[in-house]
Design a protein around this motif. Structure first.
Motif, mmCIF file in Angstrom:
data_model
loop_
_atom_site.group_PDB
_atom_site.id
_atom_site.type_symbol
_atom_site.label_atom_id
_atom_site.label_comp_id
_atom_site.label_asym_id
_atom_site.label_seq_id
_atom_site.Cartn_x
_atom_site.Cartn_y
_atom_site.Cartn_z
ATOM 1 N N ALA A 234 0.817 -1.213 0.000
ATOM 2 C CA ALA A 234 0.000 0.000 0.000
ATOM 3 C C ALA A 234 0.854 1.268 0.000
ATOM 4 O O ALA A 234 0.410 2.324 -0.464
ATOM 5 C CB ALA A 234 -0.933 -0.001 1.213
ATOM 6 N N LEU A 235 2.068 1.178 0.522
ATOM 7 C CA LEU A 235 2.947 2.350 0.574
ATOM 8 C C LEU A 235 3.719 2.562 -0.720
ATOM 9 O O LEU A 235 4.313 3.633 -0.922
ATOM 10 C CB LEU A 235 3.965 2.190 1.715
ATOM 11 C CG LEU A 235 3.449 2.176 3.148
ATOM 12 C CD1 LEU A 235 4.608 1.930 4.110
ATOM 13 C CD2 LEU A 235 2.760 3.496 3.477
ATOM 14 N N LEU A 236 3.727 1.556 -1.587
ATOM 15 C CA LEU A 236 4.631 1.583 -2.727
ATOM 16 C C LEU A 236 4.395 2.751 -3.691
ATOM 17 O O LEU A 236 5.362 3.369 -4.145
ATOM 18 C CB LEU A 236 4.556 0.246 -3.472
ATOM 19 C CG LEU A 236 5.769 -0.078 -4.347
ATOM 20 C CD1 LEU A 236 7.062 -0.057 -3.538
ATOM 21 C CD2 LEU A 236 5.596 -1.439 -5.007
ATOM 22 N N PRO A 237 3.154 3.091 -4.034
ATOM 23 C CA PRO A 237 2.978 4.220 -4.955
ATOM 24 C C PRO A 237 3.643 5.504 -4.454
ATOM 25 O O PRO A 237 4.273 6.225 -5.239
ATOM 26 C CB PRO A 237 1.452 4.375 -5.037
ATOM 27 C CG PRO A 237 0.930 2.997 -4.743
ATOM 28 C CD PRO A 237 1.865 2.440 -3.714
ATOM 29 N N GLU A 238 3.532 5.772 -3.164
ATOM 30 C CA GLU A 238 4.151 6.975 -2.623
ATOM 31 C C GLU A 238 5.668 6.853 -2.610
ATOM 32 O O GLU A 238 6.383 7.829 -2.878
ATOM 33 C CB GLU A 238 3.633 7.231 -1.204
ATOM 34 C CG GLU A 238 4.095 8.550 -0.604
ATOM 35 C CD GLU A 238 3.625 9.767 -1.401
ATOM 36 O OE1 GLU A 238 4.345 10.793 -1.371
ATOM 37 O OE2 GLU A 238 2.565 9.687 -2.063
ATOM 38 N N LEU A 239 6.175 5.646 -2.308
ATOM 39 C CA LEU A 239 7.623 5.441 -2.321
ATOM 40 C C LEU A 239 8.197 5.657 -3.719
ATOM 41 O O LEU A 239 9.265 6.263 -3.881
ATOM 42 C CB LEU A 239 7.956 4.024 -1.833
ATOM 43 C CG LEU A 239 7.686 3.723 -0.355
ATOM 44 C CD1 LEU A 239 7.954 2.243 -0.062
ATOM 45 C CD2 LEU A 239 8.541 4.597 0.547
ATOM 46 N N ILE A 240 7.486 5.165 -4.724
ATOM 47 C CA ILE A 240 7.940 5.353 -6.102
ATOM 48 C C ILE A 240 7.872 6.822 -6.488
ATOM 49 O O ILE A 240 8.785 7.368 -7.131
ATOM 50 C CB ILE A 240 7.102 4.490 -7.061
ATOM 51 C CG1 ILE A 240 7.355 2.991 -6.798
ATOM 52 C CG2 ILE A 240 7.423 4.835 -8.512
ATOM 53 C CD1 ILE A 240 6.485 2.072 -7.609
ATOM 54 N N LYS A 241 6.801 7.483 -6.083
ATOM 55 C CA LYS A 241 6.619 8.891 -6.429
ATOM 56 C C LYS A 241 7.721 9.765 -5.830
ATOM 57 O O LYS A 241 8.190 10.718 -6.465
ATOM 58 C CB LYS A 241 5.249 9.368 -5.933
ATOM 59 C CG LYS A 241 4.879 10.774 -6.374
ATOM 60 C CD LYS A 241 3.563 11.221 -5.734
ATOM 61 C CE LYS A 241 2.426 10.295 -6.135
ATOM 62 N NZ LYS A 241 1.127 10.751 -5.560
ATOM 63 N N THR A 242 8.141 9.439 -4.616
ATOM 64 C CA THR A 242 9.159 10.253 -3.952
ATOM 65 C C THR A 242 10.580 9.841 -4.309
ATOM 66 O O THR A 242 11.537 10.457 -3.839
ATOM 67 C CB THR A 242 8.974 10.189 -2.420
ATOM 68 O OG1 THR A 242 9.010 8.815 -1.995
ATOM 69 C CG2 THR A 242 7.651 10.800 -2.018
ATOM 70 N N GLY A 243 10.708 8.781 -5.117
ATOM 71 C CA GLY A 243 12.042 8.376 -5.583
ATOM 72 C C GLY A 243 12.525 7.111 -4.916
ATOM 73 O O GLY A 243 13.156 7.157 -3.867
ATOM 74 N N LEU A 244 12.234 5.981 -5.537
ATOM 75 C CA LEU A 244 12.617 4.682 -4.985
ATOM 76 C C LEU A 244 14.059 4.382 -5.359
ATOM 77 O O LEU A 244 14.427 4.406 -6.535
ATOM 78 C CB LEU A 244 11.690 3.596 -5.532
ATOM 79 C CG LEU A 244 11.725 2.234 -4.843
ATOM 80 C CD1 LEU A 244 11.273 2.336 -3.398
ATOM 81 C CD2 LEU A 244 10.828 1.254 -5.594
ATOM 82 N N GLN A 245 14.871 4.077 -4.367
ATOM 83 C CA GLN A 245 16.295 3.822 -4.612
ATOM 84 C C GLN A 245 16.562 2.330 -4.710
ATOM 85 O O GLN A 245 16.206 1.556 -3.829
ATOM 86 C CB GLN A 245 17.150 4.418 -3.490
ATOM 87 C CG GLN A 245 18.646 4.192 -3.681
ATOM 88 C CD GLN A 245 19.465 4.702 -2.516
ATOM 89 O OE1 GLN A 245 18.966 5.416 -1.648
ATOM 90 N NE2 GLN A 245 20.733 4.314 -2.470
ATOM 91 N N HIS A 246 17.199 1.904 -5.788
ATOM 92 C CA HIS A 246 17.633 0.518 -5.935
ATOM 93 C C HIS A 246 18.754 0.241 -4.946
ATOM 94 O O HIS A 246 19.571 1.105 -4.636
ATOM 95 C CB HIS A 246 18.109 0.271 -7.370
ATOM 96 C CG HIS A 246 18.273 -1.174 -7.730
ATOM 97 N ND1 HIS A 246 19.390 -1.901 -7.392
ATOM 98 C CD2 HIS A 246 17.460 -2.028 -8.413
ATOM 99 C CE1 HIS A 246 19.267 -3.137 -7.848
ATOM 100 N NE2 HIS A 246 18.107 -3.246 -8.480
ATOM 101 N N LEU A 247 18.783 -0.983 -4.423
ATOM 102 C CA LEU A 247 19.778 -1.338 -3.418
ATOM 103 C C LEU A 247 21.198 -1.208 -3.952
ATOM 104 O O LEU A 247 22.119 -0.847 -3.216
ATOM 105 C CB LEU A 247 19.525 -2.783 -2.934
ATOM 106 C CG LEU A 247 20.328 -3.261 -1.738
ATOM 107 C CD1 LEU A 247 19.990 -2.461 -0.490
ATOM 108 C CD2 LEU A 247 20.069 -4.747 -1.489
ATOM 109 N N ASP A 248 21.387 -1.519 -5.243
ATOM 110 C CA ASP A 248 22.710 -1.442 -5.872
ATOM 111 C C ASP A 248 22.629 -0.523 -7.082
ATOM 112 O O ASP A 248 22.505 -0.994 -8.218
ATOM 113 C CB ASP A 248 23.190 -2.834 -6.303
ATOM 114 C CG ASP A 248 23.250 -3.799 -5.139
ATOM 115 O OD1 ASP A 248 23.809 -3.427 -4.098
ATOM 116 O OD2 ASP A 248 22.735 -4.917 -5.284
ATOM 117 N N PRO A 249 22.683 0.775 -6.881
ATOM 118 C CA PRO A 249 22.386 1.705 -7.977
ATOM 119 C C PRO A 249 23.303 1.604 -9.175
ATOM 120 O O PRO A 249 22.931 2.007 -10.273
ATOM 121 C CB PRO A 249 22.519 3.084 -7.301
ATOM 122 C CG PRO A 249 23.308 2.850 -6.060
ATOM 123 C CD PRO A 249 22.978 1.460 -5.620
#
Length: 620
Positions: free
Chosen positions: A123-138
């Motif tokens: 349920a939190l994922l849309p907001e996390l993506i919107k605010t900039g989801l960081q890949h663990l190994d960029p």
């Protein structure tokens, strides 16, 4: 008087994967003294594989082997007062907890069940993506993961789980729970929680927590700590590794611990096996959990008796403000098939080249060649010279494909059928070609999220019924850049070690490898049987540079891979992470070794110049 806190706690593991049968829990409970049983049933794959069927009502959401073990062992748990902590609740920890609670009531047992939630953050994922989801190994993000970030609506997320720490489990134990069912907690969290509860540790006693983190890491993979997946197994009778006992860790009040197993069971616990497991699936010298950071740079591993290995020297620090987040999204369809060829190496290569050319030509004719995101032709094995049987002269061609739709992926089978009767001489294959039918696949996206966003709770069932907030770490510490270094140039001279002999690297080093998403890790070390171990270690650390690992990977090395290297001097080990080596990673990897478990044995099989002074006792 209760023994709790007055002696070391004995924690036995009953599962390292959902495949470990339920009776392993019963064995741990009955073969000797145990205070707590833990079980790790989750990989980064089975949560995703079962998510769709759970949503459709065709899967219970929890792991059946976890349920089987609890139902079989309830009478013993009740009799002996053994506590159990499992992540086998998977997608539905509440469902498993309630089923076990009902069985307890029906059996008249005096046991309290709790379940922990908060890991499912879909349920939190849309907001996390919107605010900039960081890949663990960029710096090693696969292309399909970048596509997901750019347009997540075109790549629907199936499930998303944060890795929880020990806090919720500890709250449940402190409230009187005997059985704690969890979803996606970090693999070592049950052991951290059990030790913290037993000794009433504060959550700022980081040295103790760090030792417990490593203890949990050592036993989380069940038989891996008692002889399974051991690169030195050939030195022992084969029957040693048949039906091995599962591991136990005895943790002292200061966190220092001893790994062992029940007396009279098969398997082995020795320094080499525990070093193998310690080096498994690390990401450098800092091991992370949402409760603590463990610095392994000064770790010590020593034999202290038959099937007893003591682990100490770990430094602990506050955890990072973030935790790992495993996201799986629908990414298309994949299919594959195997062809066999018999003959000389040159002829076989020519046959496989002909087939690849024919198939690509037919796909072009179907205007489908460019419809595939991945189309690989993997040649597996070499035929034996002057073979003594046809099987020993037969090799495989594996064709693997991925596409965005089932219709596009189905073009592979259509092309294969069209050219089948134009095949090379001696083509043969299994009559079962079901793998060529397109099937949906999921891509794993490892990310990070702030721990402050977690809403973790422990829920107590029965008369003690309550819901307790797990809270958050009282103090966190930002992560520093990971260490990554070679020996100084002046220490890379190998001629000082004298005459050499061309031998497999495995004649002088043991190793263990595994996956970290799209990355593979490997730790190599000098075995206990080595001649002049101190000098052999000095040679190994000089020899195994980042450039050397790239060289040893041969044609498997690809532009864009990144290598990190650290040393563990007190256990005479060098550790590497090769970023990007598993392609798209886990469920979407095209590799036949998608979990990286064979990588160590491949590197050990490479022939190198080994100093002769180390070979006499080191041959394995």
């Amino acid at each position: 008087m209760s023994e709790q806190g007055q002696r070391p706690i004995r924690i036995g593991n009953c599962s390292g994967a959902t495949s470990d049968p339920g009776y392993q829990m019963f064995r741990q409970a009955t073969l000797g003294p145990i205070d707590v049983i833990t079980g790790d049933y989750l990989a980064e794959l089975n949560l995703a594989l079962n998510a769709r069927s759970y949503a459709a009502g065709t899967h219970p959401g929890y792991e059946p082997t976890a349920r089987d073990g609890l139902l079989e062992t309830l009478p013993i748990l009740n009799e002996k007062g053994i506590k159990v902590i499992l992540n086998g609740g998977a997608l539905n920890p509440r469902g498993l907890a309630e089923e076990i609670h009902q069985a307890i009531q029906s059996g008249g047992y005096n046991l309290t069940v709790a379940w922990v939630d908060g890991d499912n953050v879909l349920a939190l994922l849309p907001e996390l993506i919107k605010t900039g989801l960081q890949h663990l190994d960029p710096f090693s993000v696969p292309e399909n993961a970048k596509t997901f970030l750019a347009d997540p609506e075109q790549k629907p997320v199936v499930t998303a789980h944060a890795y929880l720490g020990a806090r919720g489990i500890r709250k449940a134990l402190d409230a009187g729970a005997d059985i704690v069912v969890c979803g996606r907690v970090a693999d070592a969290s049950p052991v951290i929680a059990a030790a913290g509860w037993w000794f009433s540790w504060l959550d700022t006693e980081f040295e103790k927590l760090a030792h417990a983190l490593v203890a949990g890491h050592l036993i989380e993979c069940s038989a891996y700590a008692t002889g399974a997946n051991f690169s030195g197994f050939e030195a022992y009778p084969l029957e040693t590794f048949v039906d091995v006992g599962f591991p136990i860790v005895e943790i002292e009040e200061n966190g220092v611990h001893t790994v062992t197993k029940h007396e009279g069971t098969n398997g082995l616990v020795n320094r080499d096996i525990i070093r193998c497991q310690l080096l498994y699936e690390l990401q450098g010298n800092i091991y992370l959990n949402s409760d603590v950071k463990a610095d392994l740079s000064t770790i010590e591993v020593e034999d202290v008796g038959k099937d007893r290995v003591r682990v100490s020297g770990i430094r602990g620090f506050p955890p990072p403000p973030t935790t790992k987040l495993a996201i799986f999204f629908a990414d298309g369809y994949q299919c594959e098939f195997l062809l066999n060829a018999t003959g000389t190496n040159a002829a076989t290569n020519h046959k496989f080249t002909l087939f690849e050319t024919q198939l690509k030509s037919q796909l072009s004719f179907q205007q489908a060649l460019n419809d595939f995101d991945v189309l690989e032709f993997q040649r597996i094995g070499l035929p034996e010279l002057n073979p003594t049987s046809q099987l020993r002269n037969t090799t495989y061609l594996r064709c693997f494909a991925q596409a965005s739709t089932a219709q596009k992926a189905a073009q592979l089978a259509k092309a294969f059928t069209a050219i089948f009767m134009q095949h090379f001489s001696g083509l043969h294959c299994s009559m079962d070609l079901r793998t060529i039918a397109p099937k949906p696949f999921l891509t794993y996206f490892p990310a990070v999220m702030e721990q402050s966003l977690l809403r973790e709770q422990a829920h107590i069932l029965g008369e003690l019924g309550a819901s307790i907030d797990a809270g958050h770490p009282p103090v966190t510490e930002a992560l520093l850049p990971r260490e990554n270094y070679d020996p100084p140039i002046e220490q890379q001279d190998l001629e000082v070690f004298g005459p050499t002999e061309l031998r497999p690297l495995g004649d002088i080093a043991l190793a263990r490898s595994g996956d970290k998403g799209a990355n593979v890790n490997i730790g190599l070390f000098i075995p206990s049987t080595a001649n002049n171990k101190k000098r052999a270690w000095e040679w190994l650390r000089r020899f195994l540079t980042r450039g050397r690992i790239q060289q040893l990977m041969g044609t498997d090395w690809k532009e864009g891979y990144v290598i990190e290297r650290v040393e563990f001097p007190k256990i005479q080990a060098v550790h590497f992470v090769i970023y990007g080596a598993l392609g798209r990673g886990v469920s979407s990897s095209s590799s036949v070794d998608g979990l990286g478990k064979g990588f160590a044995d491949f590197i050990r099989a490479r022939w190198i110049s080994v100093p002769m002074q180390f070979l006499e006792k080191a041959r394995l």
